[in-house]
Design an enzyme around this catalytic site. Structure first.
Site, PDB file in Angstrom:
ATOM      1  N   PRO A 173     -15.678  -4.773   2.164  1.00 57.66           N
ATOM      2  CA  PRO A 173     -16.790  -5.023   2.824  1.00 57.66           C
ATOM      3  C   PRO A 173     -18.007  -3.976   2.435  1.00 57.66           C
ATOM      4  CG  PRO A 173     -15.327  -3.805   4.374  1.00 57.66           C
ATOM      5  CD  PRO A 173     -14.412  -4.240   3.199  1.00 57.66           C
ATOM      6  N   LEU A 174     -17.563  -2.849   1.854  1.00 57.91           N
ATOM      7  CA  LEU A 174     -18.473  -1.930   1.457  1.00 57.91           C
ATOM      8  C   LEU A 174     -18.553  -1.703  -0.131  1.00 57.91           C
ATOM      9  CD1 LEU A 174     -17.568   0.926   4.058  1.00 57.91           C
ATOM     10  CD2 LEU A 174     -19.689  -0.265   3.953  1.00 57.91           C
ATOM     11  N   THR A 196     -21.961   2.356  -0.105  1.00 57.39           N
ATOM     12  CA  THR A 196     -22.134   3.390   0.504  1.00 57.39           C
ATOM     13  C   THR A 196     -23.055   4.459  -0.021  1.00 57.39           C
ATOM     14  OG1 THR A 196     -20.357   4.608  -0.478  1.00 57.39           O
ATOM     15  CG2 THR A 196     -19.807   3.257   1.647  1.00 57.39           C
ATOM     16  N   GLY A 231     -19.208   1.055  -3.173  1.00 60.73           N
ATOM     17  CA  GLY A 231     -20.584   0.616  -4.077  1.00 60.73           C
ATOM     18  C   GLY A 231     -21.697   0.532  -3.038  1.00 60.73           C
ATOM     19  N   TYR A 239       0.844  -1.101  -0.010  1.00 63.03           N
ATOM     20  CA  TYR A 239       0.081   0.047   0.204  1.00 63.03           C
ATOM     21  C   TYR A 239       0.806   1.133  -0.146  1.00 63.03           C
ATOM     22  CZ  TYR A 239      -3.800  -3.047   1.272  1.00 63.03           C
ATOM     23  OH  TYR A 239      -4.812  -4.359   1.473  1.00 63.03           O
TER      24      TYR A 239
END
Ligand SMILES: NC(=O)c1ccc[n+]([C@@H]2O[C@H](COP(=O)([O-])OP(=O)(O)OC[C@H]3O[C@@H](n4cnc5c(N)ncnc54)[C@H](OP(=O)(O)O)[C@@H]3O)[C@@H](O)[C@H]2O)c1
Length: 277
Positions: A198-199, A205, A203, A52
């Site tokens: 997890p979201l 939210t 998409g 990252y």
């Protein structure tokens, strides 16, 4: 130590870095503050990876949180190289993986990584060689538990014959349940399942329509409902939503307190178009 079971809402650091997950964040001070807020809010599981940035997220973690509070699990990963924004390529050569671990230890300024994922199984290298070096480093005391990321059922089974796999991190959320079978296996085998995205990488939210209506009934946002659904769906799940927004962080942490009945779960699944999943 695996993530504290009473805090099943962890935090993912992928949103704290530059566009395309490449380089520094536009506002590094905000990234540092979000990490501190997460721990202040009771988060005890922070998910990151050497790739990252690369290296940026791990450096922010050290800057924000070292010396680390007792009970904080920092899970990191190795085995993915970077070529530019949004470009990732696996490298599972044992000598490279060994260096990944050593460099993460140095960047995070710790002597042991409690949970270390092989970020991708490199198809060009025998799986047993990739896992053997991690098992060696576990024996050396540099790694606590070993996890896998983006794996199918046969890979989980094969890897589990070679080493003790304690966590699996696959894409999974209310609207993408392709890993349902892997999740069920993890539940039976006592493996922690850590759904990434997890979201649905936001998409979920911006959900409108039925899911938004159900969320309003619970006095929650669609994102909160999607996270609460995960925690209720399986006791093996520990969530790691990612955000660079302090308000969203607070909402995500609070979602672990939402209580859903079996009827609520059915309603949420139907509202998201996953009623038969
Ligand atoms: N193992 C792997 O290969 C792999 C792959 C991808 C990710 N991961 C890990 O999984 C973590 C989670 O995945 P992710 O970060 O890609 O996706 P995610 O958690 O599904 O979604 C992140 C997106 O949702 C937004 N968001 C978060 N909370 C929100 C809220 N309460 N309300 C509205 N919007 C919200 C974020 O924007 P804002 O910043 O504006 O809140 C961001 O755009 C990552 O951080 C990383 O640690 C692992």
């Amino acid at each position: 130590m695996m993530p504290d079971p009473v805090c099943r809402m962890g935090f993912g650091t992928m949103q704290l870095i530059g566009p395309g997950h490449w380089g520094a964040a536009d506002d590094p001070a905000n990234s540092i503050q979000v990490l501190r807020d997460a721990v202040d809010a009771g988060v005890t599981h922070i998910d990151t990876a050497d790739s990252y940035g690369p290296f940026t997220a791990e450096k922010y973690i050290r800057k924000a949180l070292h010396p680390y509070p007792e009970g904080l699990t920092i899970a990191t990963k190795g085995g993915l190289t970077r070529q530019g924004p949004n470009q990732w390529a696996p490298c599972g050569r044992p000598e490279y993986l060994r260096q990944c671990v050593e460099m993460s230890l140095r960047r995070l300024q710790i002597e042991r990584i409690e949970l270390y994922y092989l970020h991708r199984i490199d198809p060009a290298v025998p799986m047993e060689d990739q896992l053997a070096v991690l098992a060696d480093m576990q024996r050396e005391g540099k790694l606590g538990h070993i996890g896998l990321s983006k794996v199918d059922m046969s890979q989980v089974r094969e890897a589990s014959r070679l080493v003790d796999i304690k966590a699996v991190q696959n894409k999974y959320n209310l609207t993408n349940r392709a890993s349902e079978y892997v999740l069920s296996h993890c539940e039976r085998a006592g493996i922690t399942f850590v759904p990434y995205a997890p979201l649905a990488s936001d998409g979920l939210t911006r959900a409108v329509g039925e899911l938004a209506t159900v969320a309003a009934k619970h006095d929650a946002t669609p994102a909160q409902l999607a996270l609460a659904w995960l925690l209720h769906h399986s006791p093996a799940i520990t969530a790691i939503p990612g955000t660079s927004d302090r308000t969203h962080l607070g909402e995500n942490v609070a979602a672990q307190h939402i209580r859903l009945t079996a009827e609520d779960m059915t309603e949420i699944e139907a509202a998201s178009g996953q009623g038969d999943a």
